[in-house]
Design a protein around this motif. Structure first.
Motif, mmCIF file in Angstrom:
data_model
loop_
_atom_site.group_PDB
_atom_site.id
_atom_site.type_symbol
_atom_site.label_atom_id
_atom_site.label_comp_id
_atom_site.label_asym_id
_atom_site.label_seq_id
_atom_site.Cartn_x
_atom_site.Cartn_y
_atom_site.Cartn_z
ATOM 1 N N GLY A 67 -4.697 6.957 6.729
ATOM 2 C CA GLY A 67 -5.228 5.727 6.181
ATOM 3 C C GLY A 67 -4.299 5.102 5.156
ATOM 4 N N TYR B 197 0.833 -1.202 0.000
ATOM 5 C CA TYR B 197 0.000 0.000 0.000
ATOM 6 C C TYR B 197 0.864 1.247 0.000
ATOM 7 C CZ TYR B 197 1.353 0.419 4.913
ATOM 8 O OH TYR B 197 2.070 0.539 6.074
ATOM 9 N N SER C 193 -9.527 1.887 7.085
ATOM 10 C CA SER C 193 -8.189 1.372 6.796
ATOM 11 C C SER C 193 -7.694 0.349 7.803
ATOM 12 C CB SER C 193 -7.183 2.533 6.719
ATOM 13 O OG SER C 193 -7.419 3.297 5.574
ATOM 14 N N PRO D 117 -6.774 -2.984 3.009
ATOM 15 C CA PRO D 117 -6.002 -2.705 4.216
ATOM 16 C C PRO D 117 -6.123 -3.863 5.201
ATOM 17 C CG PRO D 117 -7.480 -0.888 3.702
ATOM 18 C CD PRO D 117 -7.837 -1.995 2.791
ATOM 19 N N SER E 243 -9.721 8.235 5.949
ATOM 20 C CA SER E 243 -10.515 7.003 5.831
ATOM 21 C C SER E 243 -11.920 7.261 6.333
ATOM 22 C CB SER E 243 -9.900 5.895 6.681
ATOM 23 O OG SER E 243 -8.550 5.735 6.370
ATOM 24 N N GLN F 33 -3.883 3.489 1.322
ATOM 25 C CA GLN F 33 -4.534 3.477 0.031
ATOM 26 C C GLN F 33 -3.697 2.676 -0.951
ATOM 27 O OE1 GLN F 33 -5.032 7.665 -0.551
ATOM 28 N NE2 GLN F 33 -3.211 7.790 -1.844
ATOM 29 N N CYS G 8 -1.756 -6.198 1.716
ATOM 30 C CA CYS G 8 -2.566 -4.986 1.582
ATOM 31 C C CYS G 8 -2.960 -4.670 0.151
ATOM 32 C CB CYS G 8 -1.835 -3.789 2.181
ATOM 33 S SG CYS G 8 -1.852 -3.836 3.978
#
Lengths: 680, 331, 158
Positions: free
Chosen positions: A513, A348, A417, A563, A407, A515, A559
């Motif tokens: 968070g 991530y 997340s 998440p 998030s 992504q 991830c």
């Protein structure tokens, strides 16, 4: 219960058995299943239906036996089951047919549950629709052909993309089982984000301490070929037989000669802010290994920032290297490997909290991201583990930790997340322990669901961290009230106390968070995968198949799928490895025979289909001016079948004849007009 | 059977232009083979004969009838039934009989609209707005004209057809080949193809016979051929943005039009096994449009100014829809 | 036929990976919608041949619903874009044939959007109901059997 009509179907007509399932009361509660079965036996007799039954649970062994016995006793050549969704039981009934000696692909399952009884309330209309659905299935199945799955061998090597904890786990498991693995990582060292952390929740293990032994095992494993500072550029082939091209970026260090002594790094005069590993808080040199425990230990030269590459001078590293390992002439090297399966564990990116302008990251000096904090608290980090403000010296007396940054927020990412609550609690604990500061955690919900997580939350509560339930409105340095000067003020609605609060703190940590990687979509496309709209890779089934993808032979772990915490990433890495090992053990795999073929006699070589296939299954032969489709690469989407202007491409499993017949059946054209015509 | 022992031959034209007749005459000296091997008993363009003569023939006494033209009116249909009874082999000859051809394009309009256009436009002097009547009494008696079907049909939509020869017209060399085949069959040296087959044509599409170079297609623009300043004589016309129906049209003509610098307009009809010719073109053209954005897609499609005409110029009457809604609803 | 009691018959095409699963999900969630749509499962919306839509219309359907994965989410990467292009050209051609293009509708639905698909189906049924029956003739009464030669799969001899 069942309808058997004495029939004399014409000799070239199929003998079709129709089976209508009650599914207890799931179907029978709304659809008059007996009427449907009787209707099919009566009205579709001329279409070849020789037996039509209804039964309580067709998927039960007794239900399947009904089909098998009819196939054997009545010589059925086609079977239609009207029951639940094909996604549930298509295989069940196909296998039953196979057991009775009928080719499994001569069986069609039509849904009158998910698409009729569960969604309609009018019983008459539902019964009528069920008849139409059965009629459509009967007409379609007449055109089914006996198909055999395509069997392809499985190459024993595996490609793992991404050297974080999930990728390392997967690679180690496969390698330990005795099979070769190529582990590709785009950074100079494996380790991933976990190598940046200080402590891991809830055990507060030192992250590097639990990670580095794995890294060393992977680096030294005889079955693992480590390709760091490398990226996959091309993937061809299909399950069991992928051909992958990997670009090894030039390190400018000859790895055969380098001993990893580190003198080059010491002597390099060029210091650069390390945006990747140190999250922008620390420095590295132009020639560097990202961290001391890097695997492999060979450094790389950052060409953009190297004085030699930019200006032609310096060459200090070369001068001081005791083994003459520096080689400025290195180029990209492309290697091509053959593998049977691929595991994507590319991890991530952190949500960039600059986007939440009201939290002031990037503008207010003492607002930190989670990764920045990890580097601060890491004893090998830029401050040697001292929790200090940006000035590098001041210990904060009060710290605010904001959960859900980026998030659970429709303005940014709508999803949760997963790890930020535990992460926020971990930070609270570390800050408390190291500095004794007053710590506030600002949260919406406390998500501490897994093993020992909630106990950790309780511990942090007992340690005296203060919790405010509310989404932080803003972080500002504009002092209004006494005591706020020189501080960061967290403005938040305390929803449990129903008051607005302005809480002055010295330091704010944003639990950012997670992504998807910035190039997740491009990478997915490279491998022929799809991403959800969020950018996380799509698993084959969200409940029951989280590590497989829709593309056979390609698995996902960690991830990249969404998440998750470290134990889950490790589990998925291991799960993907287990799936791959299972495939390798079987040595071959049967592919669903839904694919397209070109009738070369009809093909005029117009080439309209040629660029319609994202799987490169369509080939044009210049010498014969005809197009051919590779059946192993073909995924069976049917786009080329639908596009061919000459009608030269046919598709098994979803042929024109089958679909057109199904339309006729659904509209009951095989019986009578639908409604009176307005004209004439 | 026949007066001189030769098998009988007939050719009839229903709603057509006469081009099929000309195409047959264009086989030049091969016409002597026809004369040598057949007795021509009914061929309105070439000889005098009356319908009552045909009615008087015994059933199945004509070996081979080439029937061209569409079923526009009751007379056409009556002759179709009549010649079907009188013939052993009935061939739907030419695009009109096979698929409706240009007369079939009238199926885009309702009957009244057709009459209004024909009998009442600026080039027609019709001050009393006279329209044809099925029955009119004149001093000499009562005259009847055949009923005009609101929807033109193909030959096969009216009678059972044995073979189909597509083309507008079928190319003379193909006609010659079919005649040769029939003569061979008569002499016991060959077999007739299975009933229902398409003869005098190829098994692929026009691209198969076209010499233009071609690559993968990525269409950014459709353009009418007359709007282009230069046309590359070597390159595939579709790749130049000219909507060429070649990819969907049955081969057999030798790709005459593309070789002459014009796009194929599709007179040889669909390829073998195709249910709706227009759909094949729709899907083929649309699939290679180089855009994923609906606004851009539509702007590219604006270059196809008349899709129904482009896709169904010859084929409308035998397409799945066969006629427009107004045609179906007209009386 | 009394317009008040007109129940449209709609043929719907779904793709195996997204919209068919969405329809299944609507079922598992017991989301209710009217019974006027009869669904056909294709592997991908890219399989949608305009012939199918024409066949449905000629066969008496009052409307046709085409569904597939959202752009960018196609299981086969980008095949739904081909469906999109064909759909636009098909609508233009249908309009020339006197068929209101609103009778054919394209809807994207992911596997998670069971409720949304049910809503779209319900909306479309009402839209087609308001347009009235299409009543396409040709399949009833007179023979529409297209010439056997055009359906024959045998090789052509000459």
């Amino acid at each position: 219960m069942s309808t058997e009509e004495p029939t004399n179907p014409s000799p070239d007509q199929e003998k079709i058995g129709v089976y209508v399932c009650h599914c207890g009361s799931n179907i029978a509660g709304i659809v008059d299943v007996q009427e449907v079965a009787e209707w099919a036996g009566e009205r579709l007799k001329d279409r070849g239906v020789v037996v039509s039954r209804d039964y309580k649970f067709m998927c039960s062994s007794l239900g399947q036996e009904l089909i098998e016995n009819d196939i054997k006793d009545k010589g059925l050549t086609r079977v239609v089951v009207a029951a639940c969704s094909p996604h549930l039981h298509e295989n069940t009934f196909r296998t039953a047919c196979g057991r009775a000696g009928l080719n499994p692909y001569l069986c069609e399952l039509v849904s009158i549950r998910e698409q009729v009884s569960w969604v309609h309330t009018d019983k008459d209309a539902a019964t009528t629709k069920s008849k139409a659905v059965v009629s459509g299935g009967v007409e379609r199945v007449i055109h089914h052909e006996a198909l055999e799955p395509l069997v392809v061998p499985i190459h024993p090597a595996t490609l793992v993309v991404g050297g974080g904890i999930a990728g390392i786990q997967a690679a180690l498991e496969i390698a330990d089982a005795g099979f070769p693995v190529y582990l590709v990582e785009r950074e100079p060292s494996i380790g991933g984000h976990m190598a940046q952390f200080d402590k891991t929740f809830p055990t507060l293990d030192c992250s590097a301490c639990i990670l580095t032994p794995r890294m060393v095992s992977a680096g030294g494993h005889p079955n693992i070929t480590l390709l760091t500072w490398s990226e996959v550029t091309r993937v061809d082939g299909y399950v069991g037989n992928f051909t992958v091209t990997i670009r090894k970026k030039p390190r400018y260090v000859n790895t055969d000669l380098c001993t990893g002594c580190g003198i080059c790094q010491e002597k390099c005069p060029k210091k650069i802010i390390d945006e990747v590993y140190e999250a922008g808080l620390g420095y590295r040199k132009a020639v560097y290994t990202p961290f001391p425990q890097a695997v492999p230990r060979y450094p790389v030269i950052d060409r953009e920032n190297c004085t030699y590459f930019q200006k032609g001078t310096c060459r200090a590293c070369e001068k001081f290297c005791p083994t003459n390992a520096i080689d400025f002439t290195q180029q990209d090297e492309f290697v091509t490997v053959e593998v049977g399966n691929i595991i994507l564990a590319t991890g991530y990116d952190l949500f960039d909290p600059r986007r939440v302008t009201q939290y002031g990251y990037g503008r207010l000096a003492n607002v930190f991201t989670s990764l920045e904090f990890e580097r601060l608290s890491n004893s090998a980090g830029p401050t040697n583990g001292a929790i200090v403000l940006r000035d590098g010296v001041t210990t904060p007396a009060s710290v605010g930790i904001i959960h859900c940054v980026g998030s659970r927020d429709r303005n940014f990412n709508n999803y949760c997340s997963v790890i930020c609550c535990m992460q926020g609690l971990k930070f609270a604990h570390i800050v408390k322990e190291r500095t004794g500061a007053t710590v506030y955690n600002f949260y919406i919900d406390m998500r501490t669901a897994y093993k020992a997580y909630d106990e950790f939350y309780q511990r942090v509560l007992e340690e005296g961290t203060l919790f405010v339930r509310g989404k932080v409105a803003e972080v500002t340095d504009a002092a209004r009230l006494p005591g706020e000067d020189g501080k960061l003020i967290v403005q938040v609605e305390d929803t449990l106390a129903s008051v607005q609060r302005r809480i002055p703190v010295d330091m704010v940590i944003l639990s950012s968070g997670l992504q998807p990687r910035h190039d997740a979509k491009e990478v997915a496309h490279l491998f022929g995968l799809s991403c959800s709209a969020d950018g996380w890779y799509i698993e084959k089934h969200p409940k029951l198949d989280p590590v497989a993808t829709m593309t056979d032979g390609i698995f996902i772990a960690g991830c990249v799928q969404g998440p998750k915490d470290i134990p889950s990433s490790v589990s998925q890495g291991a799960a993907a490895a287990a799936r791959v090992l299972g495939r390798i053990q079987q040595k071959q795999i049967a592919l669903e025979p839904v694919r397209a073929t070109v009738d070369e006699a009809k093909c005029s070589g117009c080439r309209i289909c040629n660029n319609l296939c994202p799987f490169n299954a369509i080939l044009f032969h210049e010498d014969r001016m005809v197009t051919e489709i590779n059946p192993a690469l073909c995924q069976g989407c049917g786009t080329c079948v639908a596009a061919c202007p000459a009608g030269a491409i046919s598709g098994t499993g979803f042929s024109n004849e089958q679909i057109l017949a199904q339309i006729e059946g659904l509209l009951l054209l095989n019986l009578q007009p639908l409604h009176a015509t307005a004209a004439d | 059977m026949s007066t001189n022992g030769k098998p009988k031959f007939a050719m009839y034209w229903a709603a057509s232009c006469g081009g099929c007749e000309i195409a047959v005459l264009n086989i030049h000296e091969k016409i002597l083979d026809v004369d040598a091997n057949f007795e021509v008993v009914f061929w309105p363009v070439a000889m005098d004969a009356k319908y009552k003569d045909v009615r008087a023939m015994p059933d199945k006494s004509i070996l081979l009838t080439l029937f061209n033209g569409g079923m526009r009116n009751a007379e056409n249909e009556e002759m179709a039934h009549l010649l079907r009874r009188k013939s052993q082999i009935l061939v739907a000859f030419g695009s009109c009989a096979c698929e409706g051809c240009i007369p079939g394009l009238a199926n885009l309009s309702g009957k009244q609209q057709l009459f209004d256009t024909v009998y009442d436009t600026s080039s027609t002097l019709n001050p009393q707005a006279t329209r044809p009547q099925l029955e009119v009494t004149v001093p000499e008696g009562t005259i009847h004209i055949p009923y005009f079907n609101p929807v033109l049909k193909t030959l096969a939509q009216v009678v059972d057809v044995d073979y189909f020869m597509p083309g507008c017209p079928p190319e003379s060399h193909q006609i010659g080949a079919v005649i040769d085949l029939v003569i061979q069959v008569l002499q016991g040296n060959a077999q007739l193809p299975p009933k229902g087959a398409t003869i005098g044509a190829g098994g692929s599409t026009v691209c198969d016979e076209c010499n233009r170079t071609r690559d993968v297609k990525t269409i950014k623009k459709f353009t009418r051929i007359q709007d282009l300043v230069t046309i590359d004589p070597e390159l595939c016309l579709l790749e130049q943005g000219i909507p060429c129906n070649g990819p969907a049209t049955r081969s057999g003509c030798g790709a005459l039009c593309p070789h002459a610098g014009a796009q194929c307009i599709g007179c040889y009809g669909p390829a073998e096994g195709v249910l709706d010719y227009g759909a094949r073109l729709m899907t083929a053209f649309a699939s290679v449009i180089d855009s994923q954005d609906p606004v851009e897609i539509n702007s590219i499609l604006d270059g196809l100014v008349d899709p129904a005409g482009q896709f169904y110029r010859f084929n409308l009457a035998s397409s799945l829809l066969r006629a427009s809604r107004s045609a179906w609803q007209s009386k | 036929m009394n317009r008040d009691t007109f129940e449209p018959v709609i043929i719907g095409f779904t793709c195996n990976w997204c919209s068919y699963r969405a329809a299944d999900l609507a079922g598992t969630a017991r989301v209710k919608y009217p019974p006027n749509v009869r669904l056909i499962r294709l592997m991908c919306s890219g399989r949608l041949d305009p012939t199918f839509v024409l066949k449905a219309i000629a066969g008496g359907a009052d409307g046709v619903l085409i569904t597939g994965c959202h752009p960018g989410e196609c299981h086969y990467l980008e095949q739904n874009y081909k469906a999109l292009r064909r759909y636009h050209l098909l609508k233009r051609t249908l309009a020339q044939m006197g068929i209101r293009p609103e009778r054919v509708k394209l809807v994207w639905a992911s596997a998670a959007e069971g409720v949304k698909l049910a809503e779209e189906i319900t909306t479309f049924i009402e839209e087609v109901r308001a347009l009235g029956p299409l009543d396409w003739p040709g399949m009833t009464g007179e023979s529409i059997a297209v010439a056997p030669g055009f359906l024959a799969a045998e090789e052509v001899g000459v």
